[in-house]
Design an enzyme around this catalytic site. Structure first.
Site, short mmCIF file in Angstrom:
data_model
loop_
_atom_site.label_atom_id
_atom_site.label_comp_id
_atom_site.label_asym_id
_atom_site.label_seq_id
_atom_site.Cartn_x
_atom_site.Cartn_y
_atom_site.Cartn_z
N HIS A 59 49.25 -81.76 9.00
CA HIS A 59 49.33 -81.33 10.40
C HIS A 59 48.25 -80.32 10.75
O HIS A 59 47.87 -79.46 9.96
CB HIS A 59 50.73 -80.84 10.76
CG HIS A 59 51.21 -79.58 10.10
ND1 HIS A 59 50.96 -78.33 10.64
CD2 HIS A 59 51.94 -79.36 8.98
CE1 HIS A 59 51.53 -77.41 9.86
NE2 HIS A 59 52.12 -78.01 8.84
N ASP A 169 48.83 -73.17 6.01
CA ASP A 169 49.82 -74.18 6.39
C ASP A 169 49.43 -74.68 7.78
O ASP A 169 49.69 -74.00 8.77
CB ASP A 169 51.22 -73.53 6.40
CG ASP A 169 52.30 -74.43 6.98
OD1 ASP A 169 52.05 -75.62 7.19
OD2 ASP A 169 53.40 -73.90 7.23
N GLU A 197 53.74 -80.10 14.27
CA GLU A 197 54.69 -80.13 13.16
C GLU A 197 55.59 -78.91 13.21
O GLU A 197 56.80 -78.99 12.99
CB GLU A 197 53.93 -80.18 11.81
CG GLU A 197 54.81 -80.44 10.59
CD GLU A 197 55.35 -79.20 9.90
OE1 GLU A 197 56.16 -79.34 8.98
OE2 GLU A 197 54.97 -78.06 10.29
#
Lengths: 337, 345
Positions: A59, A169, A197
């Site tokens: 993502h 992330d 996401e």
């Protein structure tokens, strides 16, 4: 590795433009076919030998903030986008809107705090961004309600092969996916850079609908809580111990046979791996495995400390292991008889 | 120029007790405007601009800053630490730090991610003992580079905000040091009679210690203490505002007539000023100066600052400029007044 560029771009969920543009340009450079779907997912296609439809997802979006209100003194009130612990916001530099107006999230002076206040974090509705203006009018010339806000955090390599940045992330996943697409493997797969996401696996849902994968491989930056104060039970993954394979999380119960196949591929190729030992969290696999009639999924992740903050930390060794393992998994699944 | 100076000194570390480490920086800036330089034994920097009279005026702004000190080197490359000066542990979460070991070492102070932290835990006050610096090295490598007692600061690049606002760590009290440099520049333009001692004091944050020894050494007739003061924020609405001028303090630590004279000068020359009443403890170098030797009559002038003792302390450069000019003008006026009469009770 494209992590310096990728982590220093802003791409808060729902506003992934900078990251998407960067990825589009890279795909053009490596001459990879792609299209953008209605939600903004980038769907790239690596053509090659094919037994099944494989979707590799990472993502593009990151957690961040969004402007909610501008007060009479020109200070900016905000809302969190995605899971942000209020404690990570104290005394930070942020960039507001497309023009990246710099601002600070301050905190009351420790001298003025009562004993009870010290050490405590303030809820997000008590925090504000100060860009150095004194009135609503001044701020409104530069900032609008709905502007996205991201942390200012440079990419740093430090320690023993470690990296620090915001949005590891899941820019680690994006970077690995770009590397995989650059390899021009003779193995067919779709490389999907998903949107949103962090706010509910939205992009992965529509991408999987379009691709109907037999196998979804999710590349993630995942929780590592291997700090001294955390009991072993909660550590989830350990930094530097290799690619993390998920077994179960809040969004997915992974097909245990597929997980074990991937573990075997790692062992056969001498790739360091570990299991992700917590059921907390969830990722795009949650959307992919439920698409249409269902799909097998596997999550291969890079452990990240201090995830969802401006200073997430990961190991380059783990990155390499995830890259190698994913490549082998794709090749194994598309190999001929 | 003023901004460049502040960005330079705010990027360098002068943690209380370690003010000697970067000892080349201040002389570079102050020497062009002063005649001699010495240090007291605690590490305060004293720059003297000589005049023609016997009057000694001491300007004091502390160079030291709050910081962290390593207390233990743990497995996995983590460092436990304590604070040097008053730090709210909550302001350390998710910060980048520089550890000043054998070499500069990058580290971060993180906390558990929200995924495995429950709501109750988030509300619990953090203590320093709960936090660690993550250096990313295995312990066996780290012990070769870091020792217990080494210091660390938050790594924060100074930042320009809108207009003349800036944000940085350690503006408490580098803003005061910058006022001194502005005053020094102004005084260079006019001939002053008094001997003016620009003193960047050591160890204010740990108990106004450098101010005690440096003022003893200088033995001034009057003291002008330059500090930062709490600026208005939504949770503290009745405080002075940024950009509206420095804050002059009234109260028991300060000489009332000297303060009054300063206010008169500012009014006469239209320097903006804000006011605060501080009946007792000021928490500044004035604490030490006032009772040095037989006593030193002091005034206290503060630059309004938001988010004190965090890494995003914010000031308005206009306040520093105005304070610098106002002090120079004040010294000039004192040179042409009967100081004894002003100080006489």
């Amino acid at each position: 590795m494209f992590l310096k560029e990728l982590t220093e771009l802003s791409g808060v969920s729902g506003y992934e433009y900078e990251v998407r543009n960067y990825i589009k340009n890279k795909l053009k450079e490596i001459d990879c076919e792609y299209y953008i779907d209605k939600l903004g997912n980038v769907i790239a296609h690596n053509k090659g030998r094919k037994n099944k439809t494989i979707m590799v997802a990472a993502h593009m979006d990151e957690v961040g903030l969004i402007v909610r209100q501008i007060d009479s003194k020109g200070l900016i009130k905000f809302e969190a986008v995605g899971g942000i612990d209020q404690r990570v916001l104290n005394s930070k530099v942020v960039l507001v809107g497309d023009n990246k107006i710099p601002g600070v999230i301050g905190s009351k002076a420790v001298h003025l705090m009562s004993k009870e206040e010290r050490g405590k974090s303030l809820p997000i509705d008590k925090l504000y961004i100060d860009i150095g203006t004194d009135s609503k009018e001044e701020t409104e010339k530069l900032v609008s309600i709905g502007d996205y806000v991201s942390f200012k955090s440079d990419y740093v390599e430090f320690g023993d092969n470690m990296i620090k940045g915001k949005a590891l992330d899941d820019r680690v996943g994006c970077s690995i996916l770009l590397e995989l697409l650059s390899m021009k493997l003779d193995a067919d797969f779709y490389g999907v850079f998903t949107v949103m996401e962090e706010v509910g696996l939205r992009g992965a849902e529509t991408a999987a609908y379009q691709l109907e994968p037999d196998l979804g491989i999710v590349l993630e930056g995942t929780v590592s809580a291997d700090m001294p104060e955390v009991e072993d039970y909660y550590k989830t993954t350990i930094i530097g111990k290799g690619a993390a394979l998920s077994i179960m999380d809040n969004a997915t119960v992974y097909d245990i046979d597929v997980v074990r196949e991937v573990a075997k591929i790692a062992e056969d190729n001498n790739i360091q791996y570990q299991y992700r030992t917590s059921g907390a969290g969830g990722n795009d696999a949650g959307a992919i495995h439920k698409t249409k009639k269902g799909a097998k999924v596997v999550s291969i992740s890079i452990p990240c400390r201090y995830i969802h903050s401006s200073v997430s930390v990961a190991s380059k060794n783990d990155y390499e292991n995830v890259l190698r393992l994913t490549k082998e998994v794709i090749l194994e699944n598309q190999k001929g008889d | 120029m003023l901004k460049d100076f502040l960005f330079d000194i705010c990027s360098s570390q002068f943690v209380s007790g370690f003010e000697h480490v970067n000892s080349h920086i201040l002389p570079k800036y102050f020497k062009p405007y002063t005649d001699s330089f010495e240090k007291d034994k605690l590490g305060s920097y004293i720059f003297k601009a000589s005049g023609t009279s016997e009057t000694n005026i001491m300007l004091a702004a502390h160079i030291d800053e709050i910081g962290l000190m390593v207390t233990e080197i743990l497995e996995g490359g983590f460092l436990s630490f304590t604070s040097v000066g008053g730090i709210n542990p909550a302001s350390l979460v998710a910060q980048e730090v520089t550890v000043f070991g054998k070499e500069k070492i990058f580290g971060v102070i993180g906390i558990k991610p929200p995924h495995i932290t429950d709501a109750e835990e988030r509300k619990k006050p953090l203590k320093l003992k709960d936090l660690y610096i993550d250096t990313g090295y295995p312990r066996e490598d780290l012990v070769k580079m870091v020792k217990v007692g080494d210091i660390a600061t938050i790594k924060r690049e100074p930042l320009s905000l809108q207009g003349s606002r800036i944000s940085a760590k350690a503006l408490d009290d580098r803003a005061g040091v910058a006022v001194m440099l502005e005053t020094a520049k102004e005084l260079k333009k006019i001939s002053h009679k008094s001997n003016v001692f620009f003193t960047a004091t050591a160890q204010e944050e740990t108990g106004t210690r450098g101010a005690k020894t440096s003022s003893y050494k200088i033995n001034p007739h009057i003291g002008i203490v330059l500090e930062v003061g709490f600026g208005m924020t939504p949770d503290m609405t009745d405080l002075p505002q940024l950009g509206k001028g420095p804050i002059v303090a009234f109260g028991g630590r300060l000489n009332a007539k000297l303060t009054k004279k300063f206010v008169e000068v500012c009014k006469k020359y239209n320097y903006p000023l804000q006011y605060e009443a501080v009946p007792g403890r000021t928490g500044t170098d004035a604490e030490a100066l006032q009772i040095t030797r037989e006593g030193i009559p002091c005034i206290l002038l503060s630059i309004p600052l938001r988010y004190m003792h965090t890494s995003v302390e914010t000031i308005d450069l206009k306040d520093v400029e105005n304070a610098g000019k106002a002090i120079a003008r004040f010294i000039n006026e004192l040179d042409n007044s009967d100081l004894e009469e002003i100080l006489c009770f």
